[in-house]
Scaffold this active site. Structure first.
Site, PDB file in Angstrom:
ATOM      1  N   GLU A  84       0.653  -1.121  -0.276  1.00  0.00           N
ATOM      2  CA  GLU A  84      -0.099  -0.433   0.053  1.00  0.00           C
ATOM      3  C   GLU A  84       1.367   1.299  -0.113  1.00  0.00           C
ATOM      4  O   GLU A  84       1.743   1.656   0.808  1.00  0.00           O
ATOM      5  CB  GLU A  84      -0.981  -0.119   1.287  1.00  0.00           C
ATOM      6  CG  GLU A  84      -1.741   1.582   1.045  1.00  0.00           C
ATOM      7  CD  GLU A  84      -2.573   1.613   0.584  1.00  0.00           C
ATOM      8  OE1 GLU A  84      -3.352   0.635  -0.189  1.00  0.00           O
ATOM      9  OE2 GLU A  84      -2.441   2.740  -0.081  1.00  0.00           O
ATOM     10  N   CYS A 211     -19.833   3.753  -4.470  1.00  0.00           N
ATOM     11  CA  CYS A 211     -21.281   4.157  -3.959  1.00  0.00           C
ATOM     12  C   CYS A 211     -22.304   5.153  -4.506  1.00  0.00           C
ATOM     13  O   CYS A 211     -22.456   6.172  -4.693  1.00  0.00           O
ATOM     14  CB  CYS A 211     -21.424   4.774  -2.784  1.00  0.00           C
ATOM     15  SG  CYS A 211     -22.281   5.361  -1.658  1.00  0.00           S
ATOM     16  N   THR A 354     -19.303  -0.425  -2.679  1.00  0.00           N
ATOM     17  CA  THR A 354     -19.820  -0.328  -1.046  1.00  0.00           C
ATOM     18  C   THR A 354     -19.271  -0.607  -0.609  1.00  0.00           C
ATOM     19  O   THR A 354     -18.672  -1.773  -0.140  1.00  0.00           O
ATOM     20  CB  THR A 354     -21.168  -0.131  -0.538  1.00  0.00           C
ATOM     21  OG1 THR A 354     -21.658  -1.132  -0.450  1.00  0.00           O
ATOM     22  CG2 THR A 354     -22.472   0.876  -1.579  1.00  0.00           C
ATOM     23  N   CYS A 388     -26.779   0.751   0.468  1.00  0.00           N
ATOM     24  CA  CYS A 388     -26.192   2.619   0.535  1.00  0.00           C
ATOM     25  C   CYS A 388     -27.392   3.519   1.294  1.00  0.00           C
ATOM     26  O   CYS A 388     -28.701   3.333   1.153  1.00  0.00           O
ATOM     27  CB  CYS A 388     -26.867   2.612  -1.183  1.00  0.00           C
ATOM     28  SG  CYS A 388     -25.517   4.352  -1.111  1.00  0.00           S
TER      29      CYS A 388
HETATM   30  C1  LIG Z   1     -18.198  10.056  -1.854  1.00  0.00           C
HETATM   31  C2  LIG Z   1     -18.239   8.821  -1.243  1.00  0.00           C
HETATM   32  C3  LIG Z   1     -19.282   8.262  -0.289  1.00  0.00           C
HETATM   33  C4  LIG Z   1     -18.964   7.080   0.108  1.00  0.00           C
HETATM   34  N1  LIG Z   1     -20.872   6.381   0.333  1.00  0.00           N
HETATM   35  C5  LIG Z   1     -20.415   5.254   1.043  1.00  0.00           C
HETATM   36  C6  LIG Z   1     -21.376   4.503   1.755  1.00  0.00           C
HETATM   37  O1  LIG Z   1     -22.172   5.819   2.208  1.00  0.00           O
HETATM   38  N2  LIG Z   1     -21.950   3.237   1.634  1.00  0.00           N
HETATM   39  C7  LIG Z   1     -20.407   2.384   1.579  1.00  0.00           C
HETATM   40  O2  LIG Z   1     -20.884   1.365   2.904  1.00  0.00           O
HETATM   41  N3  LIG Z   1     -19.685   2.512   0.778  1.00  0.00           N
HETATM   42  C8  LIG Z   1     -19.509   4.383   0.188  1.00  0.00           C
HETATM   43  N4  LIG Z   1     -18.961   4.423  -0.387  1.00  0.00           N
HETATM   44  C9  LIG Z   1     -17.714   3.406  -1.244  1.00  0.00           C
HETATM   45  C10 LIG Z   1     -16.779   3.194  -0.424  1.00  0.00           C
HETATM   46  O3  LIG Z   1     -15.946   4.440   0.263  1.00  0.00           O
HETATM   47  C11 LIG Z   1     -15.535   1.882  -1.132  1.00  0.00           C
HETATM   48  O4  LIG Z   1     -16.643   1.158  -2.145  1.00  0.00           O
HETATM   49  C12 LIG Z   1     -14.521   0.966  -0.244  1.00  0.00           C
HETATM   50  O5  LIG Z   1     -13.654   2.429   0.301  1.00  0.00           O
HETATM   51  C13 LIG Z   1     -13.925   0.194  -1.676  1.00  0.00           C
HETATM   52  O6  LIG Z   1     -12.772  -0.105  -0.528  1.00  0.00           O
HETATM   53  P1  LIG Z   1     -12.004  -1.137  -1.793  1.00  0.00           P
HETATM   54  O7  LIG Z   1     -10.784  -1.915  -0.645  1.00  0.00           O
HETATM   55  O8  LIG Z   1     -12.193  -1.772  -3.170  1.00  0.00           O
HETATM   56  O9  LIG Z   1     -11.285  -0.099  -2.077  1.00  0.00           O
HETATM   57  P2  LIG Z   1     -10.561   1.905  -1.388  1.00  0.00           P
HETATM   58  O10 LIG Z   1     -11.132   1.460   0.207  1.00  0.00           O
HETATM   59  O11 LIG Z   1     -10.381   3.098  -2.400  1.00  0.00           O
HETATM   60  O12 LIG Z   1      -9.032   0.903  -1.379  1.00  0.00           O
HETATM   61  C14 LIG Z   1      -7.941   0.743  -1.923  1.00  0.00           C
HETATM   62  C15 LIG Z   1      -6.550   1.098  -1.266  1.00  0.00           C
HETATM   63  O13 LIG Z   1      -6.093   0.643  -2.870  1.00  0.00           O
HETATM   64  C16 LIG Z   1      -4.847   1.134  -2.864  1.00  0.00           C
HETATM   65  N5  LIG Z   1      -4.090   1.370  -3.738  1.00  0.00           N
HETATM   66  C17 LIG Z   1      -4.586   1.730  -5.586  1.00  0.00           C
HETATM   67  N6  LIG Z   1      -3.839   0.994  -6.423  1.00  0.00           N
HETATM   68  C18 LIG Z   1      -2.838   0.880  -5.466  1.00  0.00           C
HETATM   69  C19 LIG Z   1      -1.462  -0.050  -6.251  1.00  0.00           C
HETATM   70  N7  LIG Z   1      -1.514  -0.273  -7.633  1.00  0.00           N
HETATM   71  N8  LIG Z   1      -1.202  -1.055  -5.305  1.00  0.00           N
HETATM   72  C20 LIG Z   1      -0.860  -0.918  -4.182  1.00  0.00           C
HETATM   73  N9  LIG Z   1      -1.845  -0.320  -3.883  1.00  0.00           N
HETATM   74  C21 LIG Z   1      -3.181   0.443  -4.561  1.00  0.00           C
HETATM   75  C22 LIG Z   1      -4.628   2.682  -2.548  1.00  0.00           C
HETATM   76  O14 LIG Z   1      -4.089   3.614  -2.143  1.00  0.00           O
HETATM   77  C23 LIG Z   1      -6.227   2.090  -1.476  1.00  0.00           C
HETATM   78  O15 LIG Z   1      -5.863   2.304  -0.404  1.00  0.00           O
HETATM   79  C24 LIG Z   1     -18.207   5.801  -1.223  1.00  0.00           C
HETATM   80  C25 LIG Z   1     -17.384   6.404  -1.322  1.00  0.00           C
HETATM   81  C26 LIG Z   1     -17.143   7.664  -1.716  1.00  0.00           C
HETATM   82  C27 LIG Z   1     -16.140   8.184  -2.393  1.00  0.00           C
END
Ligand SMILES: Cc1cc2nc3c(=O)[nH]c(=O)nc-3n(C[C@H](O)[C@H](O)[C@H](O)COP(=O)(O)OP(=O)(O)OC[C@H]3O[C@@H](n4cnc5c(N)ncnc54)[C@H](O)[C@@H]3O)c2cc1C
Length: 465
Positions: A84, A211, A354, A388
């Site tokens: 990360e 989201c 989400t 959501c």
């Molecule tokens: C404005 C907004 C409102 C939202 N509202 C809601 C809500 O009400 N309820 C809900 O459940 N969800 C909500 N979400 C969605 C939720 O935040 C995401 O769906 C969730 O964080 C996804 O998790 P993830 O682990 O897939 O990705 P993320 O949490 O985005 O994590 C991805 C990680 O991968 C890392 N990464 C990227 N590229 C690389 C690489 N090449 N090598 C190593 N690491 C890398 C990034 O740095 C990051 O830390 C919202 C999002 C936003 C932006």
């Protein structure tokens, strides 16, 4: 407790990247974090891998999914690594409330070292190449990290540059805002405060997004705020969405239709933002039905950017034709490489992207990956559960919960399609604590057990076909 070292690194990161419009001091941050910090006791320290490291399990991405999975496998100790690059971990779901001035930005951020388990290795770098045939990934530094098992949790990429003039507008026009990026979410509330009337436009792009409710939640909060400012009668609120419906699940779409009608909000379907001219204050939309372009003058513009799978993944052998990590929709195991699993926004799972979905996926991934590690078969368990919280004001929320079939899968024995204060309070006050203290520590697999209890075991079961 936060160490002085992590406190000063968090403070300098926030100030350096202008993530907060205020100049922050360590005292601000300590105050903000005191209520929600995730305590492992000691902190994960970034590690520089030797020329070629070998781990039993490598997790790529330390966001919602990566952190939750790493915590579940923390007992592997130094046999597990998280790759990360970021110093900071964001709780993105709270950004809707940050944009509306109802929460401080600081409540959405923790130092990465505080949320990753201390027992594992944190490799602070980007994955740049995936070689699943030879079981290694390559880092930006050029080093290779070999694994027996791989979990991909890299989130979704924000493609602001795909809308002509949008980045320039976000950088130069105080009335163009976006809750989707840590750099710009702090612009939203000042823009609402300065608003004096005219067209307030909210957009939904022509791509999958994380989201899918967030583009309209900020609109309802803005509507409420404009009414308290006394400018609503001089304002046209316009929701220009690329979709043909207001929400993908009929029950909640019907409820939201009532909300937009009651609030006098104009919805234009199949309208995709393609250009922003901030000097003329004009937003151009492509009408997806006839490909004609139409201009809208704006006084306030909340843009949700197009999104896609991270570029690094798109060019890897791990993805399907659309660029998403190609995993089995019920087991989360990769469809080609059995020692690879994926969860979250970067995957092909055909459900709404989400953090709530990620929580449910993390428990199933843990079960199935543990089974594979023990030489046992995987079990089809994931029904596509996602949720959501559709905030409709600072006192109300429609709590959408559904599965792959778009059928409601509600936790509580009351109608969640109705606007309620209790579901707003859960979203605003309970879920952040659940996230920082329970989910990121690998102890929250979604509400299925609570749902069974609430419905005395008589709740609907999704079919896993
Ligand atoms: C404005 C907004 C409102 C939202 N509202 C809601 C809500 O009400 N309820 C809900 O459940 N969800 C909500 N979400 C969605 C939720 O935040 C995401 O769906 C969730 O964080 C996804 O998790 P993830 O682990 O897939 O990705 P993320 O949490 O985005 O994590 C991805 C990680 O991968 C890392 N990464 C990227 N590229 C690389 C690489 N090449 N090598 C190593 N690491 C890398 C990034 O740095 C990051 O830390 C919202 C999002 C936003 C932006």
């Amino acid at each position: 407790m936060l160490s002085r070292q992590s406190l000063s690194s968090l403070t300098s990161c926030l100030n350096k990247y202008s993530i907060c419009s205020l100049s922050l001091t360590p005292t601000h941050i300590t105050d903000a974090l005191r209520s929600s910090v995730c305590r492992y006791g000691t902190e994960a320290q970034p590690k520089t891998p030797s020329k070629s490291s070998q781990y039993k399990l490598v997790v790529v991405g330390g966001g919602s999914g990566g952190c939750a999975v790493a915590a579940k496998f923390a007992s592997l100790g130094k046999n597990c690594a998280v790759v990360e690059p970021s110093d900071l971990h964001y709780y993105q779901p709270i950004w809707t409330l940050v944009g509306a001035g109802l929460k401080g930005f600081q409540s959405s951020v923790q130092p990465m070292r505080e949320v990753l388990p201390e027992s594992i290795d944190w490799i602070k770098d980007k994955a740049t190449v995936f070689n699943p045939k030879e079981n290694y990934i390559q880092l930006n530094s050029g080093e290779r990290v070999h694994y027996e098992y791989l979990v991909v949790a890299m989130g979704i990429q924000l493609d602001y540059d795909k809308v002509s003039g949008l980045i320039e507008a976000l950088e130069n026009d105080s009335t163009v805002v976006s809750n989707y990026h840590p750099k710009w979410v702090n612009k939203t509330f000042p823009a609402l405060q300065e608003f004096t009337g005219g067209n307030a436009i909210f957009t939904f792009p022509n791509t999958p997004i994380k989201c899918a409710g967030a583009p309209q939640k900020i609109m309802y909060l803005a509507d409420e705020y404009f009414r308290t400012l006394g400018v609503r009668n001089k304002t046209e609120i316009i929701y220009n969405t690329s979709l043909g419906v207001i929400f993908g699940v009929k029950k909640y779409a019907d409820a939201l239709q009532n909300v937009v009608q009651a609030r006098d909000i104009k919805v234009n379907y199949k309208h995709n933002l393609v250009q922003v001219d901030h000097k003329a204050k004009v937003a151009t939309f492509e009408k997806l039905d006839d490909n004609k372009q139409v201009n809208f003058q704006y006084s306030f513009l909340h843009a949700t950017p197009p999104m896609s799978s991270p570029d690094v993944l798109k060019k890897s052998p791990l993805v399907n034709e659309a660029g998403w990590v190609d995993v089995h929709k019920h087991t989360l195991q990769h469809n080609k490489y059995p020692n690879v699993f994926g969860l979250g926004d970067c995957t092909s799972l055909p459900t709404s992207k989400t953090a709530a979905a990620v929580a449910a996926q993390s428990g199933i991934l843990h079960k199935n990956l543990s089974a594979v590690m023990a030489g046992a078969p995987t079990v089809p368990l994931y029904d596509g559960y996602t949720s959501c919280p559709l905030i409709t004001s600072s006192k109300s929320c429609i709590l959408a919960e559904f599965d792959y079939d778009g059928k409601p899968l509600e936790t509580f024995p009351f109608n969640q399609g109705k606007e309620r204060k209790i579901t707003y309070d859960m979203k605003a006050h309970m879920m952040p604590t659940l996230y920082w203290r329970v989910m990121l520590r690998g102890r929250w697999n979604g509400p299925s057990t609570v749902r069974k209890m609430m419905h005395l075991g008589l709740n609907r079961q999704s079919k896993l076909t």
